[in-house]
Design a protein around this motif. Structure first.
Motif, PDB file in Angstrom:
ATOM      1  N   VAL A   1       1.020   2.546  -2.069  1.00  0.00           N
ATOM      2  CA  VAL A   1       2.323   1.950  -1.727  1.00  0.00           C
ATOM      3  C   VAL A   1       2.407   0.542  -2.311  1.00  0.00           C
ATOM      4  O   VAL A   1       3.417   0.143  -2.893  1.00  0.00           O
ATOM      5  CB  VAL A   1       2.469   1.909  -0.182  1.00  0.00           C
ATOM      6  N   GLN A   2       1.292  -0.195  -2.219  1.00  0.00           N
ATOM      7  CA  GLN A   2       1.319  -1.578  -2.710  1.00  0.00           C
ATOM      8  C   GLN A   2       1.514  -1.615  -4.223  1.00  0.00           C
ATOM      9  O   GLN A   2       2.269  -2.424  -4.755  1.00  0.00           O
ATOM     10  CB  GLN A   2       0.027  -2.279  -2.295  1.00  0.00           C
TER      11      GLN A   2
ATOM     12  N   LEU B   1       5.120  -0.991  -4.876  1.00  0.00           N
ATOM     13  CA  LEU B   1       5.950  -2.173  -4.560  1.00  0.00           C
ATOM     14  C   LEU B   1       5.829  -3.202  -5.678  1.00  0.00           C
ATOM     15  O   LEU B   1       6.815  -3.790  -6.139  1.00  0.00           O
ATOM     16  CB  LEU B   1       5.511  -2.783  -3.223  1.00  0.00           C
TER      17      LEU B   1
ATOM     18  N   LEU C   1       5.317 -10.112  -0.616  1.00  0.00           N
ATOM     19  CA  LEU C   1       5.070  -8.701  -0.973  1.00  0.00           C
ATOM     20  C   LEU C   1       3.834  -8.144  -0.260  1.00  0.00           C
ATOM     21  O   LEU C   1       3.915  -7.090   0.386  1.00  0.00           O
ATOM     22  CB  LEU C   1       4.927  -8.586  -2.506  1.00  0.00           C
TER      23      LEU C   1
ATOM     24  N   SER D   1       4.157  -5.254   2.471  1.00  0.00           N
ATOM     25  CA  SER D   1       3.564  -3.895   2.302  1.00  0.00           C
ATOM     26  C   SER D   1       2.745  -3.532   3.534  1.00  0.00           C
ATOM     27  O   SER D   1       2.824  -2.409   4.045  1.00  0.00           O
ATOM     28  CB  SER D   1       2.677  -3.886   1.060  1.00  0.00           C
TER      29      SER D   1
ATOM     30  N   PHE E   1       9.060  -4.405  -7.472  1.00  0.00           N
ATOM     31  CA  PHE E   1       9.614  -5.725  -7.144  1.00  0.00           C
ATOM     32  C   PHE E   1       8.980  -6.858  -7.936  1.00  0.00           C
ATOM     33  O   PHE E   1       9.334  -8.017  -7.788  1.00  0.00           O
ATOM     34  CB  PHE E   1       9.463  -5.991  -5.643  1.00  0.00           C
TER      35      PHE E   1
END
Lengths: 279, 398, 260, 327
Positions: free
Chosen positions: D150-151, D154, D192, D196, D158
């Motif tokens: 997921v990180q 992201l 961020l 996360s 982003f």
């Protein structure tokens, strides 16, 4: 002379407490009793009076601190493990809490027949199941669907208690120990169960019936013993215990028990408030 | 049991397991083989880039047409081992020009020409700094690659000529930093996650069962020691320990399984202990023992049917934890590089700059693969828990 | 006076809907103790819980429950909340853990006083001590936690909490189950004397007919969701009409060894 | 109040026991490395004088028990010796990194705990509504999505595709001047990573709290609260939530080791200047003193938070002060 089934001589039981600062408690202090074949004895006492511990000592499930118990003539402390098993196979035990007394994953009929299968092996399976079905019918559980439903889901508290009684009677015990077996029943089924038990007593089974209700004690047994904090404070026929109690605690028990007959004498309700008893 | 087989998670798990077993035989490309230039995008993306392709000429096929709507490729490579009856030339006809790539003499010819060789550039009289591939494939249109005889008679040829064109696109999921096919890596990765996930949890559950039963039955000192041990293990961060052990001991798959199970049995131990305690004290077990029922009978007829569903649910819920732990360790680069696993793929994607190329197709497959496996086992765990006490089913629905 | 007129309660479950109470009518005048006797599952607790509208959400209730001239069933939520505990207080079952385990007994009583009666803090403290004494508990129990109290003490604390806003009606739902006989007697006596002294109306629900006969002015017997018998204890015992009551009385008298 | 004191002393003793086990584990972990311990502890690249000085520092020639005592003293006094990679004392390395890790984990934990708890309670109150579906799904997400995946996503979206946030590092290089500028810069770098962790964490919390709240709301004392005419809000927060606090703290306790372990991965993905990443670098770089010290610090952090939560538990749950609370 009818042979004695059970003698308990000065039986005491001490529970040491886990916390060293507090000393333990005496669950039983010098309890002695003799039970002949075909006799029934009522143990009367509230929770914490030691009645459950006494039953477990008699069955040899826990070791008494002092005194001894003779079951069918054998001292359970000194006899071999195998003979203790043989002795227990002649007894039936209905524990107090109906939820812990039945194997949840078995069906009702299996749960009742199981003791017979353990003792006599699987080859007499048909015999076991017919006995179980008959017992369940006499105790008011007749619905076929119920017999095969799992104990865990299908039963109400009252039904579960009756199945536990059937499970204890399957081995045709010569001594039945039951701990408040009718606590979950309502009035009408309560007297039915006591009739079933009394019929068995007439046929030669001895019984120890534990209850806190003196009237129930009189209906279930001829002789009664009142227990208070592990000590026997009074022993007599259940009739005299009711009509002429000696010990203060027995008096309080009789006074505290509401009855229909006393309720309808007009004056009884007014004097209700005076004869206070503080234990 | 039947309702289990209709459950989506069970069927998907079956499909994935079969896929991972058949993979080594069915896949055309082996995972470790470098098939295309690194970081090529999947075919269904960036359509203007040419796909990596291999054009071969052999005995009866001496001419091949290539439709070329793309930008120029990054590299080309010509190789071949043939015998010719007639002197001829290897020719590439572009829509507007015609290039003679190599002269072929009668008899045996073996050649291996790379687009960057200087001699090749001079023969085609390009400047040494020219980019051959973009010179040759400068326009979009119809190209022909053939063996053209010097004189009119058609040549017979034995052997093959292969014309490798390294483009920017490859296969279903593109290639990784070493040019390996990501799709076959992805399929090969299933095996590791499944094996480690399931066997580590099974081993941990066995350990948990063992310690739980002992401390449940024995009670007293052993119980306090085991439970104190469980409390301690539960209150220290496990990943750092796993990292150290994995880095120095557990290079192989099975060492990793052992290490993971050593630090994940505590939960099961606690549940089994609670279960044994409650069963041991229940009066019907005491009654059965009193009647002389053998311990084996009690275990088989009563303890097992009651603890089994809970244990299975525990295992099913434990697998995601193990899968994530393995993936974590491989992501940190502490696992054996030779073993292809999803965690490893993500590690390489992260450390070899998948970012600077925005190569999201390298990240999604392994990540979603891990997530899917975890969701499958979570659902299986939920299903097994519902078997134990049906109201749970109601609790989630209402 | 609380008047229950033709009340019916059905429990709706996904599989089937169960008729718990079938147009029962009963009135509870101020100053009187009314007994509601029935076996488990006869619907007596549902009837009691319907009065302050505490039945679970999957129940349908029809009929009327009048508090003097107010129909409780049609009251809005916030007016209902002013009536609850101010007019009608509930004494829970003996076995129920009716106190929030993390709050002291005193906190429960203060809370009710602050919401229902505008009293300055010292008056609240005084009132807490007074109701505790009335219920037969030493004021020091105010800062004890529920788990530190025995069954009997917890019920006395429940009575104290119920008396806090001196309600006109008390609803006692099997207040002495799971208590031993002597404590049961003491709790029932406290409840009966307090009701008479404060001229409250008490609805006493129990499965124990003799216990109800001891303290109630009138008794209603419930069987499978219907009130099958109403009358004073004497009428119920002397000439019961319904078959179920006859059987019940006969069994009880037989047990007490009194053949009438 | 005396029982409270005895309860606290038991908890502190428990934590010291855990600390002792961690020290033993740490001590043996690095001595059981493959190859002989002296070689592993002394990096061959070091000059003879450094080697002699180091072996004296670690007392490698002395018997194991003496080494252990020496090791204990060093650990307690945070004197971890020299890092093989950087040559500076390990404590210097860690001292700069520890605050970053604590801010990262602290803020992530608090945010996901509060968000999760609030969502869980709303889901329990509004059964069957969409909020309950969100909680059920976010619960499944936080148990199945790998954090690093997921990180990475992201980061890709982003930081790479839409350059809203920095791609790497705790502080932008060259660091801006002025306290406020540096603070905002630092926070900008943390958004961020913390985001996360919250995204991954709040689901688990929400699901736990929702299940707990559903159970508490069905309790008798909640029904009695309604019987007492108390307003719904008061019952939910003063009765239901208060009863929820002790089990909520237990969840906090059980989730701590996992969250602190997670720091390693988060700091690696976002290349943050933290203890976790330092541990990884130390391990891959065979720098044993730093690896041992980092692990020790992470374990210490967990034990400390554990103790704090335990002591809080004593305050929140009156029942626990009396009998020994078997966790």
């Amino acid at each position: 002379m009818t042979n004695t089934i059970l003698t308990a001589n000065k039986v005491s039981l001490f529970y040491p407490s886990r916390d060293p600062k507090m000393e333990g408690i005496w669950a039983l202090k010098d309890i002695s009793l003799i039970l002949k074949q075909g006799e029934s004895l009522a143990l009367i006492g509230e929770s914490g009076s030691g009645k459950t511990s006494l039953l477990r000592v008699i069955l040899g499930l826990i070791q008494s601190t002092s005194g001894y118990v003779e079951l069918f003539g054998e001292n359970i402390n000194t006899c071999t493990h195998h003979s203790l098993i043989e002795l227990r196979r002649k007894c039936g035990y209905v524990p107090q809490d109906p939820y812990g007394s039945l194997p949840p994953t078995l069906s009702v009929i299996d749960a009742v027949a199981e003791p017979w299968l353990i003792v006599y092996g699987r080859k007499s399976r048909l015999d076991a199941y017919s006995k179980a079905r008959h017992l369940l019918h006499t105790l008011g559980i007749t619905e076929e669907r119920l017999l095969f439903s799992q104990v865990r889901f299908g039963l109400s508290g009252g039904q579960r208690q009756r199945v536990a009684i059937a499970r204890a009677l399957i081995l045709e015990p010569r001594l039945l120990l039951c701990d408040e077996p009718t606590s979950m029943q309502d009035a009408s089924t309560r007297s039915e169960i006591i009739e079933v038990l009394n019929k068995r007593v007439k046929e030669g089974m001895s019984m120890i019936f534990v209850t806190h209700d003196l009237y129930l004690a009189r209906a279930a047994a001829s002789h009664g013993m009142v227990l208070l904090k592990g000590e026997c404070c009074e022993e007599n026929s259940t009739k005299t215990l009711l009509t002429a109690p000696q010990h203060n605690y027995t008096k309080a028990l009789v006074a505290a028990l509401p009855t229909l007959s006393s309720a309808i004498q007009r004056d009884s309700r007014t004097n209700l408030l005076h004869n206070q008893y503080t234990p | 049991m039947m309702s289990l087989f209709r459950r989506w998670s069970f069927l998907l798990l079956l499909f994935i397991a079969v896929l991972s077993i058949l993979a080594p035989f069915s896949l055309s490309v082996s995972p470790n083989q470098e098939v295309a230039p690194p970081f090529s995008t999947p075919l269904w993306l960036k359509r203007n880039l040419p796909p990596t392709m291999k054009i071969t000429l052999s005995e009866n096929i001496l001419k091949k047409n290539i439709a070329w709507p793309y930008n120029p490729p990054t590299q080309i490579h010509l190789s071949g081992e043939i015998t010719l009856s007639v002197p001829s030339a290897l020719v590439l006809e572009t829509p507007t020009q015609k290039f003679v790539l190599h002269h072929l003499t009668v008899g045996k010819n073996t050649f291996d020409i790379d687009g960057r060789d200087l001699s090749f550039k001079q023969r085609l009289n390009f400047s040494p700094f020219a980019q051959i591939p973009s010179e040759l494939f400068s326009e979009k249109g119809e190209y022909i690659f053939r063996v053209e005889p010097d004189f009119s008679a058609p040549p017979e040829m034995r052997g093959t000529i292969t014309f490798d064109i390294k483009g920017g696109r490859w296969g279903l999921l593109g290639t990784d930093q070493r040019g390996r096919d990501i799709f076959s890596l992805f399929i090969a990765g299933i095996r590791v996650s499944l094996i480690v996930g399931i066997s580590a949890t099974l081993l941990a559950s066995l350990l948990g069962l063992f310690f739980g039963l002992i401390s449940g039955y024995a009670g007293g000192w052993t119980d306090t020691i085991i439970m104190r041990g469980v409390d301690i293990l539960l209150s220290i961060p496990i990943l750092p320990i796993l990292m150290v052990l994995a880095a120095y001991w557990g290079k192989g798959l099975w060492q990793l399984v052992l290490i993971l199970s050593l630090f994940s049995w505590m939960g099961t131990a606690r549940t089994v202990r609670a279960m044994t305690l409650s069963l041991r004290d229940s009066s019907y077990i005491e009654g059965l023992r009193g009647l002389g029922a053998p311990t084996f009978y009690i275990l088989w007829r009563h303890l097992l049917p009651e603890t089994l569903p809970l244990l299975l649910a525990n295992i099913a819920l434990g697998v995601p934890g193990a899968i994530l732990a393995e993936a974590g360790i491989s992501f940190l680069g502490l696992s054996d590089p030779r073993i292809i696993s999803w965690g490893r793929m993500l590690h390489e994607a992260h450390s070899f700059g998948a970012f600077t190329r925005g190569a999201w197709w390298m990240l999604l497959p392994p990540g979603l693969g891990i997530t899917l496996l975890c969701l499958i086992f979570l659902d299986l765990g939920k299903f097994l828990e519902e078997q134990i006490d049906p109201q749970l089913k109601g609790a989630l629905k209402q | 006076m609380i008047q229950i007129i033709d009340l019916s309660i059905t429990y709706i479950t996904p599989s089937k809907s169960v008729f718990a109470v079938n147009n029962a009518s009963l009135s509870i005048p101020k100053g009187e103790i009314i007994g509601l006797v029935g076996e488990s599952g006869s619907g007596k607790s549902s009837l009691l819980m319907a009065i302050p509208r505490l039945l679970p959400s999957n129940t349908e209730v029809s009929g009327a429950i009048l508090l003097d001239d107010l129909d409780i069933l049609s009251l809005k939520k916030d007016t209902l909340n002013t009536i609850r505990w101010k007019e009608i207080a509930l004494i829970p079952q003996g076995a129920m853990n009716s106190f929030t385990p993390v709050l002291t007994i005193g906190k429960h009583i203060e809370e009710v006083l602050t919401f229902h009666m505008e009293l300055p803090p010292h008056a609240i403290k005084q009132r807490c001590e007074r109701v505790m004494k009335e219920a037969g508990l030493d004021a020091s129990y105010l800062n004890r936690y529920p788990h530190e109290l025995s069954g009997g003490q917890k019920q006395r604390a429940a009575i104290a909490t119920a008396l806090a806003c001196n309600p006109t009606f008390l609803l006692a739902d099997e207040p002495t189950t799971a208590l031993d006989v002597i404590t049961q007697r003491e709790i029932v006596e406290t409840l009966a004397t307090l009701t008479k002294e404060k001229d409250m109306g008490l609805l006493f629900v129990t499965h124990d007919l003799p216990l109800a006969a001891q303290i109630c002015d009138k008794i209603a017997v419930m069987h499978e969701g219907e009130i099958v018998e109403k009358g004073s204890p004497e009428e119920i015992v002397k000439n019961p009409h319904h078959e179920h009551t006859k059987q019940l009385v006969k069994a009880l008298l037989h047990l007490e060894g009194e053949e009438i | 109040m005396t029982e409270m004191k005895s309860y606290w002393w038991r908890r502190i003793a428990g934590s010291l026991l855990v600390l002792f086990v961690v020290l033993i584990l740490n001590f043996f972990l690095f001595r059981l490395m493959p190859g002989d311990p002296v070689a592993t502890m002394l990096d061959p690249r070091f000059s003879p004088e450094a080697k002699a000085e180091l072996s004296k520092l670690y007392g490698l020639d002395k018997p194991l028990s003496f080494q252990f005592l020496l090791y204990l003293k060093q650990m307690i006094t945070f004197n971890f010796g020299y890092s093989f990679l950087t040559g500076r004392t390990v404590w210097e390395e860690l001292a700069t990194r520890l605050p970053n890790t604590i801010t990262l984990l602290g803020s992530a934990l608090l945010l996901s705990a509060f968000l999760g708890t609030w969502l869980g309670i709303q889901a329990a109150l509004k059964r069957g509504k969409w909020i309950e579906k969100i909680v059920l799904w976010s619960g499944a997400v936080s148990f199945s999505f790998p954090s690093f995946f997921v990180q990475l996503l992201l980061l890709l979206i982003f930081a790479y595709a839409i350059p809203l946030f920095p791609l790497r590092g705790s502080v932008s290089v060259p660091p801006p001047i002025g306290f406020w500028a540096q603070l905002t810069d630092h926070i900008w770098h943390l958004i961020l990573p913390v985001g996360s962790l919250v995204l991954l964490g709040f689901g688990g919390w929400a699901l736990y709290v929702r299940n707990l709240m559903v159970k508490v709301l069905s309790e008798d004392f909640i029904l009695m609260g309604e019987a007492r005419g108390l307003p719904e809000k008061h019952i939910v927060w003063n009765h239901a939530f208060r009863t929820l606090l002790p089990p909520l703290l237990t969840i906090f306790l059980l989730s701590l080791p996992g969250i602190i372990s997670g720091a390693v991965i988060t700091e690696t993905v976002f290349s943050l200047h933290g203890v976790g990443r330092f541990l990884l670098e130390a391990i891959t770089g065979q720098d044993y003193p730093s690896a041992g010290a980092s692990f020790y610090l992470l374990a210490l952090l967990t034990i400390f938070c554990n103790l704090a939560a335990d002591l809080l538990y004593g305050i929140v749950d009156p029942r626990v002060r009396f009998e020994r609370r078997g966790r």
